[in-house]
Each structure stands twice: as C-alpha cells, then as structure tokens.
Scaffold this active site. Structure first.
Site, PDB file in Angstrom:
ATOM      1  N   ASP A  36      -9.471  10.012  -5.826  1.00 36.48           N
ATOM      2  CA  ASP A  36      -8.404   9.110  -6.259  1.00 36.48           C
ATOM      3  C   ASP A  36      -8.491   8.991  -7.545  1.00 36.48           C
ATOM      4  O   ASP A  36      -9.464   9.666  -8.307  1.00 36.48           O
ATOM      5  CB  ASP A  36      -8.426   7.879  -5.458  1.00 36.48           C
ATOM      6  CG  ASP A  36      -7.008   7.189  -5.378  1.00 36.48           C
ATOM      7  OD1 ASP A  36      -6.025   7.633  -6.536  1.00 36.48           O
ATOM      8  OD2 ASP A  36      -6.681   6.459  -4.466  1.00 36.48           O
ATOM      9  N   SER A 119       6.651  12.933   4.331  1.00 35.87           N
ATOM     10  CA  SER A 119       7.509  11.617   4.095  1.00 35.87           C
ATOM     11  C   SER A 119       8.762  11.875   4.899  1.00 35.87           C
ATOM     12  O   SER A 119       9.484  12.975   4.614  1.00 35.87           O
ATOM     13  CB  SER A 119       7.690  11.274   2.729  1.00 35.87           C
ATOM     14  OG  SER A 119       8.543  10.097   2.605  1.00 35.87           O
ATOM     15  N   TYR A 146      10.970  11.860  -5.249  1.00 35.32           N
ATOM     16  CA  TYR A 146       9.691  11.762  -4.556  1.00 35.32           C
ATOM     17  C   TYR A 146      10.151  12.656  -3.307  1.00 35.32           C
ATOM     18  O   TYR A 146       9.338  13.193  -2.842  1.00 35.32           O
ATOM     19  CB  TYR A 146       9.571  10.205  -4.255  1.00 35.32           C
ATOM     20  CG  TYR A 146       8.541  10.013  -3.082  1.00 35.32           C
ATOM     21  CD1 TYR A 146       7.224  10.576  -3.112  1.00 35.32           C
ATOM     22  CD2 TYR A 146       8.908   9.591  -1.860  1.00 35.32           C
ATOM     23  CE1 TYR A 146       6.219  10.296  -2.122  1.00 35.32           C
ATOM     24  CE2 TYR A 146       8.195   9.463  -0.637  1.00 35.32           C
ATOM     25  CZ  TYR A 146       6.914   9.879  -0.799  1.00 35.32           C
ATOM     26  OH  TYR A 146       6.093   9.653   0.272  1.00 35.32           O
ATOM     27  N   LYS A 183       0.720  -2.483  -4.890  1.00 31.70           N
ATOM     28  CA  LYS A 183       1.793  -1.471  -5.003  1.00 31.70           C
ATOM     29  C   LYS A 183       3.063  -1.937  -5.737  1.00 31.70           C
ATOM     30  O   LYS A 183       3.842  -1.241  -6.088  1.00 31.70           O
ATOM     31  CB  LYS A 183       2.312  -1.083  -3.543  1.00 31.70           C
ATOM     32  CG  LYS A 183       1.039  -0.134  -2.663  1.00 31.70           C
ATOM     33  CD  LYS A 183       1.561   0.210  -1.518  1.00 31.70           C
ATOM     34  CE  LYS A 183       2.925   1.007  -1.339  1.00 31.70           C
ATOM     35  NZ  LYS A 183       2.904   2.524  -1.831  1.00 31.70           N
ATOM     36  N   ARG A 185       6.327  -3.005  -6.918  1.00 34.27           N
ATOM     37  CA  ARG A 185       7.855  -2.996  -6.471  1.00 34.27           C
ATOM     38  C   ARG A 185       7.976  -2.119  -5.374  1.00 34.27           C
ATOM     39  O   ARG A 185       8.851  -2.259  -4.373  1.00 34.27           O
ATOM     40  CB  ARG A 185       8.547  -2.297  -7.457  1.00 34.27           C
ATOM     41  CG  ARG A 185      10.295  -2.215  -7.374  1.00 34.27           C
ATOM     42  CD  ARG A 185      11.035  -1.685  -8.438  1.00 34.27           C
ATOM     43  NE  ARG A 185      12.270  -1.507  -7.952  1.00 34.27           N
ATOM     44  CZ  ARG A 185      13.373  -0.797  -8.586  1.00 34.27           C
ATOM     45  NH1 ARG A 185      12.992  -0.507  -9.910  1.00 34.27           N
ATOM     46  NH2 ARG A 185      14.601  -0.738  -8.729  1.00 34.27           N
TER      47      ARG A 185
END
Length: 326
Positions: A36, A119, A146, A183, A185
């Site tokens: 990460d 997603s 995204y 996270k 918003r």
C-alpha cells in the site's frame, strides 16, 4: 530469501484490504506481504494488532519482488483509487489499469493465483443489467472515471491468452463496514449517517432527481464487508472456475431502509431530511444496482449473506459506536 510461502494483499492499509488481512490472520495466515501507500497516519489503525511478514510501499513493490524473489502462493489485489468524484482519468488509469496489468503479468509469469477487485461501478446506469457475463463487459458504459478504469482492466483481462493458474475478478457492489474511518467523503452512507445522527439528530439524504424514484427510494445492493472477505478467502481455498464474478447480496435496498437500520442500531427513531444532490455527480449517479449472484452460487458458494438490518446493526453497535476496528 527464505523458502516460506507468502500471501500478498495490496491495498492492505485500506478498508477492505485491512479487513481481509485480519480475516486471513484468523484463518492462520500470518506470512503476509502487505502492499500500500503507507504514508497516511489515518490508515495506520486499520493494521494495529495484525500479523504480517513484510510491509512494502506500493510504487516500489515490483522492484522489491525482483530483488527478494519471495515464494508467493496467492495474491489479493484489492488496492485501487476508489474516489468516484475524482474525474482525472489519468489518476485512475495509473493505479486501476496499468498497476493492475503489472500484477496480472507477474502472477501469470510466476504461476501465482490471483483475486482482484473490480466494481459494480462498471455497470454504469444499468442499461445492460447487472449480469456478470463476460460477453456483456465490452459493451458496458460506466458513469465515471473510476468505473471506466475498472471496466478497462476487466476488458483487458478477458483478452489475455496468458493467465494465472486461477484468477477471479470480483465486482464489489456497495460495500460497508468497519475500517472505513479514513475514507472521508467516500465512506459509506451508514458511516456518514451515524455521525450525522450523533451530531445533528437527523440524517440528510439526496433527493431523487428522477421521477420514477421517490426521495430515499434510490436502490443499491449493499453488501457487508464481512461477507466480502469471506468470499475472497473462499476463492483462495476453493478455486472455482476462473472468471469475473459479482459480489453483492443479490437484493437491492433503499437508502431510506439503510438509514432506518442505522437509527435502529442506535435504538432511535428515524429522522430523515432530503437535500438536493450536488450537480457535479447528478448525471453520474446510479439509482439502482442489484447483483445477479447466480454465477457465484453455481460455483459452489453456499453461505448466507448478512441482511441489511443484520449487517448495519453489527457495524453500528460493535464498531462505529465503540470506535472499534475489525
């Protein structure tokens, strides 16, 4: 390097990645390589108390692999840029497409099984439904950068003749649960509702800007993160047929239901006020998502999912109300 076999988790300090690390620990996996960008102090609590072997910075990961040549048994590629309000496609392209291609190429070359995060944002407005059939993927029209980046990688994957020995792309629907404190918003509606209730004694929800949906009746497939990480682990243990799979509950629920469940977790009566949706996201907003879960079920996954009320109640009472982590 030693001859131990390691499991890689990318996005390991984030929401789903850190929950997966904890679940792998529960199952006896501690020889973990966590990948990460570890420069954010607000993500550090996600990994407190968890066991792992190495922590490797995202941008130097492939150099680290070349230098150390570890024996890797499995890769969970969960890391991504997930901000749906970030409209600069180049940011998503670097992390969600190009970086993912490097992960895939490594796993193919070294014969390492791979599970990666796709997603439900790939489905866009749902014009073609929510079936995880491979033949539909090239025709999908995501609504934001995204979703486009996630779909571009899915399309690329399906064109590859060289593949890992087992692979699965999991189309996460609306995931909620512990370890999303950082996270901002992009945290779940439950997270924001909880803090609005504590602060204002009311929850603000977006009005509907489409006549076929009443205010608060926009529908999403909300899936508890504890189900998500169980399915990731099940994929590693069972190796069903390789492919792209939906990962939701298969049941769409309204935002009103979600907020009422949040109030329920605090033993309070609901108090909802509707506000206009920001114009910058109004034409990119999904009013309905519902995963067709037939493929995963036919692949052999038998466990029941948390209902919305069960998942939200557990999240609110045992994590948000206590400031606890999974």
């Amino acid at each position: 390097m030693d001859n131990k076999e390691y499991t890689v988790v990318t996005g390991a300090a984030g929401f789903i990645g850190s929950d997966l690390v904890g679940y792998l620990n529960e199952k006896g996996y501690t020889e973990l390589i966590l990948v990460d960008a570890f420069d954010r102090a607000d993500k550090a609590p996600n990994l407190e108390g968890k066991e792992f072997a190495f922590q490797v910075e995202r941008e130097s990961f492939f150099d680290w692999l070349a230098e150390n040549n570890p024996r890797i048994g499995f890769v969970f590629h969960i890391g991504a840029r997930t901000d749906t309000t970030e409209f600069d496609y180049s940011i998503h392209e670097h992390l969600n497409v190009e970086y993912s291609k490097k992960v895939w190429t490594y796993c193919t070359a070294h014969r390492v099984p791979l599970v990666y995060a796709s997603s439900a944002a790939t489905y866009g407005g749902g014009e073609l439904g929510y079936d995880d059939r491979h033949d539909v993927i090239p025709s999908l029209r995501p609504l934001n950068a995204y979703g486009i980046s996630k779909n571009e990688f899915d399309k690329w994957v399906l064109q590859q003749s060289g593949q890992p020995p087992f692979w699965a792309g999991l189309k996460f629907f609306n995931v909620y649960g512990p370890n999303e404190y950082h996270k901002g918003r992009m945290a779940s509606v439950i997270f924001h509702s909880f803090h609005q209730i504590r602060r204002d004694r009311e929850v603000k929800l977006f009005r509907s800007h489409r006549p076929e949906y009443k205010d608060g009746q926009q529908l999403r497939d909300f899936v508890y993160v504890k189900d998500v990480i169980r399915i990731c682990y099940w994929m590693m243990e069972n190796r069903p047929p390789s492919g792209i799979y939906n990962l939701g509950t298969g049941i769409a629920r309204s935002f009103e239901d979600l907020v009422k469940a949040t109030y329920g977790g605090l033993d309070l009566a609901a108090n909802i006020r509707y506000i206009d949706m920001p114009e910058d996201i109004r034409d990119k907003y999904q009013y309905f998502t519902e995963a067709n879960m037939q493929k995963l079920r036919e692949a052999g996954y038998k466990d029941r999912f948390f209902t919305l009320e069960e998942g939200v109640d557990d999240y609110v009472r045992n994590y948000l109300a206590k400031g606890a982590f999974l």
